[in-house]
Design a protein around this motif. Structure first.
Motif, PDB file in Angstrom:
ATOM      1  N   ILE A  59       0.872  -1.167   0.089  1.00  0.00           N
ATOM      2  CA  ILE A  59       0.002  -0.014  -0.133  1.00  0.00           C
ATOM      3  C   ILE A  59       1.035   1.301  -0.022  1.00  0.00           C
ATOM      4  O   ILE A  59       0.660   2.291  -0.737  1.00  0.00           O
ATOM      5  CB  ILE A  59      -0.990   0.002   1.106  1.00  0.00           C
ATOM      6  N   GLY A  60       1.933   1.255   0.961  1.00  0.00           N
ATOM      7  CA  GLY A  60       2.904   2.317   0.791  1.00  0.00           C
ATOM      8  C   GLY A  60       3.629   2.571  -0.487  1.00  0.00           C
ATOM      9  O   GLY A  60       3.870   3.681  -1.037  1.00  0.00           O
ATOM     10  N   GLY A  61       4.010   1.381  -1.128  1.00  0.00           N
ATOM     11  CA  GLY A  61       4.501   1.415  -2.403  1.00  0.00           C
ATOM     12  C   GLY A  61       3.633   2.061  -3.484  1.00  0.00           C
ATOM     13  O   GLY A  61       4.179   2.886  -4.379  1.00  0.00           O
ATOM     14  N   LEU A  62       2.341   1.756  -3.481  1.00  0.00           N
ATOM     15  CA  LEU A  62       1.270   2.192  -4.485  1.00  0.00           C
ATOM     16  C   LEU A  62       1.225   3.846  -4.159  1.00  0.00           C
ATOM     17  O   LEU A  62       1.024   4.687  -5.055  1.00  0.00           O
ATOM     18  CB  LEU A  62      -0.138   1.691  -4.140  1.00  0.00           C
ATOM     19  N   VAL A  63       1.154   4.243  -2.871  1.00  0.00           N
ATOM     20  CA  VAL A  63       0.943   5.744  -2.373  1.00  0.00           C
ATOM     21  C   VAL A  63       2.281   6.486  -3.088  1.00  0.00           C
ATOM     22  O   VAL A  63       2.246   7.363  -3.723  1.00  0.00           O
ATOM     23  CB  VAL A  63       0.874   5.857  -1.068  1.00  0.00           C
ATOM     24  N   ALA A  64       3.299   5.565  -2.806  1.00  0.00           N
ATOM     25  CA  ALA A  64       4.558   6.387  -3.307  1.00  0.00           C
ATOM     26  C   ALA A  64       4.813   6.394  -4.864  1.00  0.00           C
ATOM     27  O   ALA A  64       5.287   7.367  -5.359  1.00  0.00           O
ATOM     28  CB  ALA A  64       5.871   5.642  -2.660  1.00  0.00           C
ATOM     29  N   TRP A  65       4.169   5.453  -5.674  1.00  0.00           N
ATOM     30  CA  TRP A  65       4.148   5.301  -6.734  1.00  0.00           C
ATOM     31  C   TRP A  65       3.288   6.357  -7.447  1.00  0.00           C
ATOM     32  O   TRP A  65       3.324   7.458  -8.409  1.00  0.00           O
ATOM     33  CB  TRP A  65       3.645   4.135  -7.542  1.00  0.00           C
ATOM     34  N   LEU A  66       1.999   6.885  -6.768  1.00  0.00           N
ATOM     35  CA  LEU A  66       1.230   7.834  -7.042  1.00  0.00           C
ATOM     36  C   LEU A  66       1.833   9.211  -7.021  1.00  0.00           C
ATOM     37  O   LEU A  66       1.397  10.115  -7.692  1.00  0.00           O
ATOM     38  CB  LEU A  66      -0.177   7.726  -6.195  1.00  0.00           C
ATOM     39  N   GLY A  67       2.466   9.347  -5.888  1.00  0.00           N
ATOM     40  CA  GLY A  67       3.188  10.622  -5.775  1.00  0.00           C
ATOM     41  C   GLY A  67       4.392  10.873  -6.556  1.00  0.00           C
ATOM     42  O   GLY A  67       4.784  12.228  -6.865  1.00  0.00           O
ATOM     43  N   MET A  68       5.068   9.841  -7.168  1.00  0.00           N
ATOM     44  CA  MET A  68       6.458  10.063  -7.865  1.00  0.00           C
ATOM     45  C   MET A  68       6.472   9.582  -9.334  1.00  0.00           C
ATOM     46  O   MET A  68       6.778  10.134 -10.045  1.00  0.00           O
ATOM     47  CB  MET A  68       7.507   9.425  -6.782  1.00  0.00           C
ATOM     48  N   GLY A  69       5.891   8.308  -9.499  1.00  0.00           N
ATOM     49  CA  GLY A  69       6.086   7.411 -10.730  1.00  0.00           C
ATOM     50  C   GLY A  69       4.692   7.773 -11.601  1.00  0.00           C
ATOM     51  O   GLY A  69       4.915   7.597 -12.828  1.00  0.00           O
ATOM     52  N   ARG A 115       5.318   5.760 -15.265  1.00  0.00           N
ATOM     53  CA  ARG A 115       6.211   4.584 -14.885  1.00  0.00           C
ATOM     54  C   ARG A 115       5.230   3.467 -14.252  1.00  0.00           C
ATOM     55  O   ARG A 115       4.276   3.735 -13.737  1.00  0.00           O
ATOM     56  CB  ARG A 115       7.407   4.920 -13.890  1.00  0.00           C
ATOM     57  N   SER A 116       5.732   2.225 -14.550  1.00  0.00           N
ATOM     58  CA  SER A 116       4.913   1.141 -14.146  1.00  0.00           C
ATOM     59  C   SER A 116       5.136   1.109 -12.421  1.00  0.00           C
ATOM     60  O   SER A 116       6.118   1.323 -11.944  1.00  0.00           O
ATOM     61  CB  SER A 116       5.583  -0.089 -14.411  1.00  0.00           C
ATOM     62  N   PRO A 117       3.883   0.788 -11.563  1.00  0.00           N
ATOM     63  CA  PRO A 117       3.942   0.741 -10.405  1.00  0.00           C
ATOM     64  C   PRO A 117       4.749  -0.550  -9.812  1.00  0.00           C
ATOM     65  O   PRO A 117       4.908  -0.671  -8.481  1.00  0.00           O
ATOM     66  CB  PRO A 117       2.629   0.696  -9.869  1.00  0.00           C
ATOM     67  N   VAL A 118       5.134  -1.558 -10.618  1.00  0.00           N
ATOM     68  CA  VAL A 118       5.508  -2.661 -10.381  1.00  0.00           C
ATOM     69  C   VAL A 118       6.797  -2.599  -9.446  1.00  0.00           C
ATOM     70  O   VAL A 118       6.877  -3.223  -8.456  1.00  0.00           O
ATOM     71  CB  VAL A 118       5.645  -3.871 -11.397  1.00  0.00           C
ATOM     72  N   ALA A 119       7.826  -1.831  -9.870  1.00  0.00           N
ATOM     73  CA  ALA A 119       9.061  -1.314  -9.100  1.00  0.00           C
ATOM     74  C   ALA A 119       8.738  -0.897  -7.689  1.00  0.00           C
ATOM     75  O   ALA A 119       9.488  -1.315  -6.786  1.00  0.00           O
ATOM     76  CB  ALA A 119       9.939  -0.722  -9.953  1.00  0.00           C
ATOM     77  N   PHE A 120       7.770  -0.091  -7.558  1.00  0.00           N
ATOM     78  CA  PHE A 120       7.537   0.499  -6.140  1.00  0.00           C
ATOM     79  C   PHE A 120       6.872  -0.547  -5.543  1.00  0.00           C
ATOM     80  O   PHE A 120       7.279  -0.532  -4.167  1.00  0.00           O
ATOM     81  CB  PHE A 120       6.431   1.715  -6.682  1.00  0.00           C
ATOM     82  N   ILE A 121       6.006  -1.040  -5.726  1.00  0.00           N
ATOM     83  CA  ILE A 121       5.407  -2.066  -4.970  1.00  0.00           C
ATOM     84  C   ILE A 121       6.142  -3.509  -4.709  1.00  0.00           C
ATOM     85  O   ILE A 121       6.317  -3.670  -3.396  1.00  0.00           O
ATOM     86  CB  ILE A 121       4.044  -2.670  -5.762  1.00  0.00           C
ATOM     87  N   ALA A 122       6.849  -3.989  -5.695  1.00  0.00           N
ATOM     88  CA  ALA A 122       8.064  -4.928  -5.330  1.00  0.00           C
ATOM     89  C   ALA A 122       9.088  -4.544  -4.460  1.00  0.00           C
ATOM     90  O   ALA A 122       9.395  -5.495  -3.613  1.00  0.00           O
ATOM     91  CB  ALA A 122       8.555  -5.314  -6.720  1.00  0.00           C
TER      92      ALA A 122
END
Length: 127
Positions: free
Chosen positions: A23-33, A38-45
């Motif tokens: 969930i934090g990775g998805l929020v970080a992706w929404l804020g940066m990627g 960019r794909s959210p996969v790297a943020f979530i993985a």
């Protein structure tokens, strides 16, 4: 008044540890990627490496607070904010500028993940 059982507290901690980082990775992706598509996969993985220990610590503090009768949203949000602030201070080496650059990147995902995990576990922690 009865307290949540030990099994429920452990389940709460597991939810924070396993669900919080993506969930934090998805929020970080929404804020940066997301803006750059960019794909959210790297943020979530990578979220378990970046936030796994923080999510586990937040889950433990939330479970301990529930054991003492505090089951409102403020416990996980305050725990996430404090734990993340301590992490930022420890990793920035005491340099104020580095802390100010890092806090806006790490704090929103940590708080959003803590709030989402609390929403998932609040029925487990009810008396």
């Amino acid at each position: 008044m009865s307290r949540p059982s030990a099994a429920r507290l452990v389940l709460c901690i597991l939810v924070f540890a396993l669900v919080g980082p993506p969930i934090g990775g998805l929020v970080a992706w929404l804020g940066m990627g997301a803006a750059s598509l960019r794909s959210p996969v790297a943020f979530i993985a990578g979220s378990w490496l970046e936030g796994g220990a923080l999510a586990l610590a937040t889950g433990i503090v939330t479970a301990l607070a529930a054991r003492r009768g505090v089951t409102t949203w403020i416990a996980p949000v305050a725990a996430a904010a404090l734990i993340t602030a301590l992490f930022i201070a420890a990793t920035a080496g005491g340099e104020g500028a580095a802390m100010l650059r890092t806090a806006p990147v790490l704090m929103p995902p940590a708080i959003a993940a803590a709030l989402a995990c609390w929403l998932l576990t609040r029925r487990l922690l009810r008396r």
